[in-house]
Each structure stands twice: as structure tokens, then as C-alpha cells.
Design an enzyme around this catalytic site. Structure first.
Site, short mmCIF file in Angstrom:
data_model
loop_
_atom_site.label_atom_id
_atom_site.label_comp_id
_atom_site.label_asym_id
_atom_site.label_seq_id
_atom_site.Cartn_x
_atom_site.Cartn_y
_atom_site.Cartn_z
N ASP A 53 -18.02 24.33 49.66
CA ASP A 53 -17.34 23.09 49.00
C ASP A 53 -15.92 23.21 50.60
OD1 ASP A 53 -15.26 21.99 47.75
OD2 ASP A 53 -14.71 22.90 45.93
N ASP A 57 -15.63 15.50 50.92
CA ASP A 57 -15.31 16.62 49.65
C ASP A 57 -16.84 16.86 49.51
OD1 ASP A 57 -15.04 19.17 48.63
OD2 ASP A 57 -14.46 17.81 46.85
#
Length: 704
Positions: A112, A321
Site C-alpha cells: 500500500d 495509490d
């Protein structure tokens, strides 16, 4: 009648030919993935980014000093090359494997770029979900222990003591962390420091780093299959920042996500040699805590959307992201994009989406067998244009997801909830819940084959542009933080790992042309020397790796546990369980001698030299750690057998041709014989008018 026979013969010949050719190329493609529902019913998730931390001080013991990142060429430092697992749409994320502590404890963590802390469930956690409980290995279901980090079992663990640079617990003994996410999930725990190991393929040796040991999970973090998060964002607790601070890697990392229906991929912590045609765009580290890019325009089918470039620069700007599944645009940008796509696809039928509570934009392609590579013939290309007018081309798989059937039966029995997939008839996930009674939920979604939906949505009322993982499928993304830029390179990510491993490893010595079919055999010694010691005869296509291994346990103990050991070896070598075959095992006093064979996967006809050398070196150099139940091991000898199997077409080429010729000859001969016979029958039984004289025929007496 003759026409019917000729047609039948031709059909027989055609069927035989098609059957023979079909056997030469058996289908090997995996079943298509299922489309799981979004985290919240009724709305697509948006902005899956961590909120700004509410505590006054970031949870770090070294926050105040602004580090001076080491400037170094990507080739001067080693890097950590790690595999990615799972599928973006099936799981909603990609995971990697990280080992923490001494001895190492293994965890599956979501990669992430929007998070700055790496955290795993702590053994003391009373409000953490059960993760990684069920694992499908081939046709078997493996029930694993729920992994939680046990600090007391690691000889190298140290807690991060309370200090002025971190948030402390109520007793002011330990540093703590807290992260909240926009979809209302959260993670809380204490900070600890231990040795992180990056896997067998990494050149980077294990390093000490600070991580979070969870004491509480909520929301999706509680119910997900993955154990935790590997934070790659900008921040002092980020794994990347800590490794850069130590000077062990250059200030860069790369991600490469597999394409539609494939999954997996690769990750590299540290620098790599950027391809010459990689497209870079500026990323401003001061603008926001996230990785932003300088997006200015979007083109659909070569036509620019009528948008002011400033729309992509509002609030956090355009954020990339990896922890977000889909892409989200500001309202005006989304409406313009949607209308442009619909205009280009006016010939396709627009259909309902998989979630009845959300209005998806979906289309039927009119064919149930559209290959991913052929989608560009149906759907338009999309281009992202950056500030320097460089363009990133998006193929349809970068903005579409496949519309498929989802029928899931959820059964809660006691404290265990099973999810059964109706199409594949297999257990998808197992979650532990607090209820103590039987509870059944059936979720149905419609199925329209050959249909696709937009994977780009409106970001509610948030003006931030958020580009999730779907945008970069089959794209190598390099986060060059040292030079404040992010690069994109379209490639096949399912092949990237092999390419990266080959370029980084030492080449095996080429003692022959590689065309010799003799077995390559070598005893194994414990001398140092690296993978270059395991010389193979050139770039051969390997059909089998045979391994003789000595285990310090007796046969009676090993025999009932061979399946468990097979599965463990497959996981550690990062291959399929079907590739590991137990040939035999014999007793040697209190020890056992086991012979294994590693064979190519079902989707491949051979094992590459690089993979073979990697497998041999991992076992020979004891970089595979066996559970204590199997004792210690030693690789006594290994053999490599070249692939003697030719492709089906080549191996049976003459048989196929001969069979076709025989079928044609027999068919034509039968047709000719039948035509001649019919012609004679017509001459014998031809119609004669009544006034035409015919020769008398002598009546033959009946035999008594």
C-alpha cells in the site's frame, strides 16, 4: 443422396482434422475471476487513503530530524525483489510475503503506497480478525494457523520505548500508532523493532526496522484475508524510508501488477535500471503525503476531454495509490469521461451491473469468448497526458473490469463463516465471527458473458483524483523518490519477475550448446560461492529437477506427513504444489532419504535455467527454513533433466498427417464405391415404358 454422402464425408474429415488439431493445443487458461462486491453495499468505495493522523506527534522515535536521503546509483546498492500475490479484483488488493523476527514469522501483507506504517496482528490482540486461515493448494484445502506475531518467540524483538518523538500508551511505557482509513476501518497497536526478511529471491539481507504490532482491528482490516499492511508511503515509519535511511537501498521502489484474469506480479525495494521508453512524470513530495503525479489531460479515442487542467490539481491533486482497487475522478471529469466512453460504444448494448444497489456502467461486447488482447478492437484507448505532454496509454484492461456471475453462499456455524462460490464450488474465504448459531446468506449477481463495466467512478464530492491499481495493470511503475518522479512502462507483469531475476543474477557457466539431452548431475557441498556454482549446460529447457534430500526424522514419523511437507516445499519455493512430486523415501537409521522431483507447471512445458538455479541454491544453501517438526535437512545431490518432450504438434506431426490422409482416402474410396454401386443399380432397375419389349427371363424353380 450422393450430395448427402459427400457432405457427410466432408464433415467427417473436417471433424477428424479439428479433433486432432484440438488435441495439439489443449486449453490451459485459468478460469476467470469472480467480481467481489465493494466493501459497502449500495456505493462504490472512494478515497481508500489513510486520513491524516489525529495525534499531535507522528508515531515515530526519529521524526524530528529531516533525513538527508543518500544519493546513489541503482546499481550501487542491492534491492529486495519480492513476488506479488492475489488478484486486484478478486481480492481487492495485492499482497507480498514478509518475514519478521528470529526465527522468522511469515505474514501476507497488502502493498500500500497510501500507508506509512507496516503492521501485523500481535499475539496479544483480542480484537483482530482471523487471517490466512484457508489456503487452496491444487485441489486440496489447507487449513493454516492464524498468523499473529509473537514477540516473546523472537530473540531479536525490542519494543520502542516511550519518548518525546512518539505517541505513548496510557502508562507511558511504549510508543503506539493509530491509523484510520476513509472506509471506516482502523488499526491500533504498539511499535516494535525487529529483523525484517524479504524472501528467498531478495539480494538485500535482512534488516532491522520498526513496525506496528496490532492490538485492535476494525472494518475491512478485521475481515480481510491478508494479515496486515506493508506501508510504502512517504514517512519515517515507511519500510522504504527506513531502508533508505540505513543506506542499504537507493531511494526508489517499483511495483508491477498482473493483468486482467492473471493476478500476481513483482515488487522491487530499491533501484532498477529504467527502460529507455519508460514515461516519467513529476511527483511533488511537498504537495501531499501521498504519491501524486502531474496529470493535465485525459484523451478518449484520441480526443481530449473538455476539461480545465486545474481539475486534476485540486485538494491532494492526482494521487497514485496501490492500495485502492479502482480509479476515482472529480465529478466533472467523471461525467466527461463517462459520456466520451458511451459515445464511442454507441453500437454496444448497455446493461445492468453486478451490484443492484449501484448504477454501474456496463456493456455487452456481443461475444462470450473475447480475449483480453482483443478488447482494444472493441473498446477505445485512453491516454493520460502529463505536464510535459508525455502520454501514458491505457488499454481497456486499465479501465474495465469483467462482469461475471457472483453467487456466494455464506454459512455461519458456531464461530466460523464459510463462503462458497457457486461457480467454482470451492471455499473462497473463512472469517471467524462472534455468533454461536447457524446463519445462512445467499448473495446472487447476474451473469452476462462477454460483458465489461467501467472501473472508473466518481469520487463522491471529493475533488481529489485517485488512481488505483486498475490503472496500472500490466504496467511497471517506478517510484523514483530520489529524483521526485514516477515512471510508467507498459509490459507483461506476469513475465517481469523472470526478466528482473535474470538480469540481476549471475549467469550460469555455458559449458555446452545446451542441445545435449544428457542429465546434469552434481553433488552438493556447503562451500560458499553463490548460484554460479550450480552450473548448467547452457540455456537448456529443463523437464525435471530431481533432488535427494536427507531429513533428520525417521520414516514412521515422516510417512503420514508427506503431503504436509510437499505443500510446505511448494510454498517456500514459490511454485505450485502440483509441481512437487515425491518419488520415494527410504530409511537411514533415525534419518530419512527423500527423493523429490520438481516439474514444470501445467501452463508451461519446461523450467527455465534461472528458476532451476534458484531452487537448487535455495535448498543447497539452507535458505529454506523447515518447520521444527521436520527436523533439519541436507540436499545430498541434485539432477537436472532436459525436457525430452517435444510439443504435441512436433511429436505427433507425422501421425496427424498420416491419419488425415487415411481418413481422406477412406472417405473418397467409400464415396466412389457408393456412387458406382448406385449407378449400376439404376441401370439394372431403370424404368421401361409398357410398350417396350423386354427380354424374357427364365424363371428359376424354387428349391424344395
Amino acid at each position: 443422396m450422393e450430395r448427402a454422402l459427400v457432405s457427410l464425408t466432408a464433415a467427417t474429415v473436417a471433424f477428424s482434422l479439428l479433433f486432432l488439431l484440438s488435441q495439439s493445443n489443449p486449453p490451459t487458461s485459468p478460469p476467470p475471476p469472480l467480481l467481489l462486491p465493494p466493501p459497502h453495499r449500495g456505493a462504490r468505495p472512494s478515497m481508500i487513503l489513510p486520513l491524516f493522523p489525529s495525534p499531535k506527534n507522528p508515531s515515530s522515535s526519529f521524526q524530528n530530524t529531516r533525513r538527508h536521503l543518500l544519493k546513489s546509483d541503482s546499481s550501487s546498492n542491492p534491492n529486495a525483489r519480492m513476488r506479488l500475490y492475489d488478484d486486484l479484483l478478486l481480492n481487492g488488493y495485492y499482497t507480498t510475503r514478509l518475514w519478521i523476527g528470529t526465527p522468522p514469522q511469515r505474514f501476507a501483507l497488502i502493498v500500500d503506497t497510501g500507508s506509512t506504517v507496516t503492521y501485523v496482528p500481535c499475539a496479544t490482540c483480542e480484537q483482530c480478525g482471523r487471517h490466512q486461515v484457508v489456503k487452496l493448494i491444487g485441489s486440496r484445502i489447507s487449513f493454516n494457523q492464524d498468523p499473529k506475531f509473537q514477540p516473546e518467540s523472537s530473540s531479536t524483538y525490542q519494543s520502542v520505548k516511550c519518548n518525546s518523538d512518539c505517541n505513548c500508551d496510557k502508562s507511558r511505557v511504549q510508543c503506539i500508532y493509530e491509523r484510520q482509513y476513509a472506509e471506516m476501518s482502523s488499526s491500533r497497536g504498539v511499535l516494535g523493532e525487529d529483523i525484517l526478511s524479504f524472501g528467498n529471491q531478495s539480494k538485500l539481507v535482512p534488516q532491522r526496522a520498526v513496525f506496528g504490532c496490532e492490538n485492535e482491528e476494525t472494518g475491512d482490516l478485521y475481515s480481510q484475508r491478508a494479515d496486515g499492511i506493508m506501508g510504502l508511503g512517504r514517512g519515517d515509519l515507511s519500510v522504504v524510508d527506513q531502508l533508505v535511511e540505513k543506506g542499504v537501498i537507493s531511494d526508489s521502489f517499483s511495483l508491477c501488477y498482473g493483468g486482467m484474469d492473471i493476478g500476481g506480479g513483482a515488487m522491487v525495494l530499491g533501484g532498477i535500471s529504467a527502460p529507455s521508453d519508460m514515461v516519467f512524470t513529476h511527483s511533488d513530495p511537498v504537495r501531499s503525503p501521498y504519491y501524486n503525479i502531474d496529470l493535465k489531460e485525459i484523451h478518449v479515442a484520441g480526443k481530449q476531454l473538455p476539461l480545465d487542467p486545474s481539475i486534476f490539481d485540486e485538494k491532494h491533486g492526482t494521487v497514485l495509490d496501490s492500495g485502492t482497487t479502482y480509479a476515482y475522478l472529480p465529478e466533472a471529469a467523471f461525467v466527461a469521461f463517462k459520456n466520451a466512453i458511451i459515445k464511442e460504444l454507441d453500437s454496444l448494448k448497455q446493461i445492468r451491473g453486478p451490484d443492484p444497489n449501484y448504477i454501474d456502467i456496463c456493456f455487452s461486447s456481443g461475444s462470450s469468448n473475447v480475449n483480453v488482447s482483443e478488447l482494444s478492437k472493441i473498446f477505445p484507448t485512453v491516454e493520460l497526458v502529463f505536464g510535459d505532454q508525455k502520454k501514458l496509454l491505457l488499454s481497456p484492461e486499465n479501465y474495465l473490469f469483467r462482469l461475471l456471475l457472483k453467487v456466494v453462499l455464506e454459512v455461519s456455524l458456531g464461530s466460523i463463516r464459510f463462503e462458497f462460490n457457486w461457480e467454482f464450488c470451492s471455499v473462497l474465504n473463512v472469517h471467524y465471527v462472534s455468533s454461536n448459531f447457524l446463519h445462512v446468506i445467499l448473495i446472487k449477481h447476474s451473469k452476462v458473458r462477454g460483458s465489461y463495466c467501467l472501473g472508473i467512478f466518481q469520487n463522491e464530492k471529493d475533488p481529489t483524483t485517485l488512481l488505483g491499481g486498475i490503472i496500472v495493470r500490466n504496467t511497471l511503475v517506478t517510484y523514483d523518490r530520489e529524483h521526485s518522479k514516477i515512471g510508467f512502462w507498459k509490459t507483461n507483469c506476469s513475465e517481469l519477475w523472470e526478466r528482473l531475476h535474470r538480469t540481476g543474477g549471475q549467469s550460469p557457466s555455458s559449458s555446452s550448446s545446451g542441445k545435449d539431452n544428457s542429465t546434469v548431475e552434481s553433488p552438493t557441498t556447503s562451500a560458499a560461492g553463490g548460484s554460479s556454482r550450480y552450473a548448467l549446460p547452457g540455456e537448456i529447457q529443463i523437464g525435471e529437477i530431481r533432488l535427494d534430500m536427507s531429513l533428520s526424522i525417521n520414516n514412521s514419523y515422516l510417512k503420514p506427513r508427506t503431503n504436509e511437507l510437499t505443500d510446505f516445499i511448494a510454498v517456500e519455493l514459490e511454485i505450485n504444489a502440483s509441481q512437487v512430486r515425491l518419488l520415494n523415501f527410504t530409511s537411514e537409521g533415525n534419518s530419512s532419504l527423500v527423493r523429490w522431483a520438481i516439474v514444470p507447471s501445467e501452463s508451461s512445458t519446461y523450467i527455465s535455467n534461472v528458476t532451476a538455479i534458484s531452487i537448487i541454491s535455495l535448498l543447497a544453501e539452507h535458505r529454506v527454513k523447515f518447520p521444527v517438526t521436520f527436523g533439519s535437512y541436507k540436499l545430498v545431490q541434485w539432477k537436472v533433466k532436459p525436457n525430452s518432450q517435444q510439443p504435441w504438434r512436433q511429436k505427433h506431426y507425422s501421425t496427424v498427417i498420416l491419419s488425415i490422409i487415411i481418413v481422406i482416402i477412406v472417405g473418397l474410396s467409400a464415396s466412389a464405391a457408393w456412387v458406382i454401386w448406385r449407378h449400376r443399380q439404376r441401370n439394372i432397375n431403370s424404368y421401361k415404358p409398357v410398350h417396350v419389349a423386354v427380354p424374357e427371363q427364365e424363371l428359376q424353380p424354387l428349391e424344395s
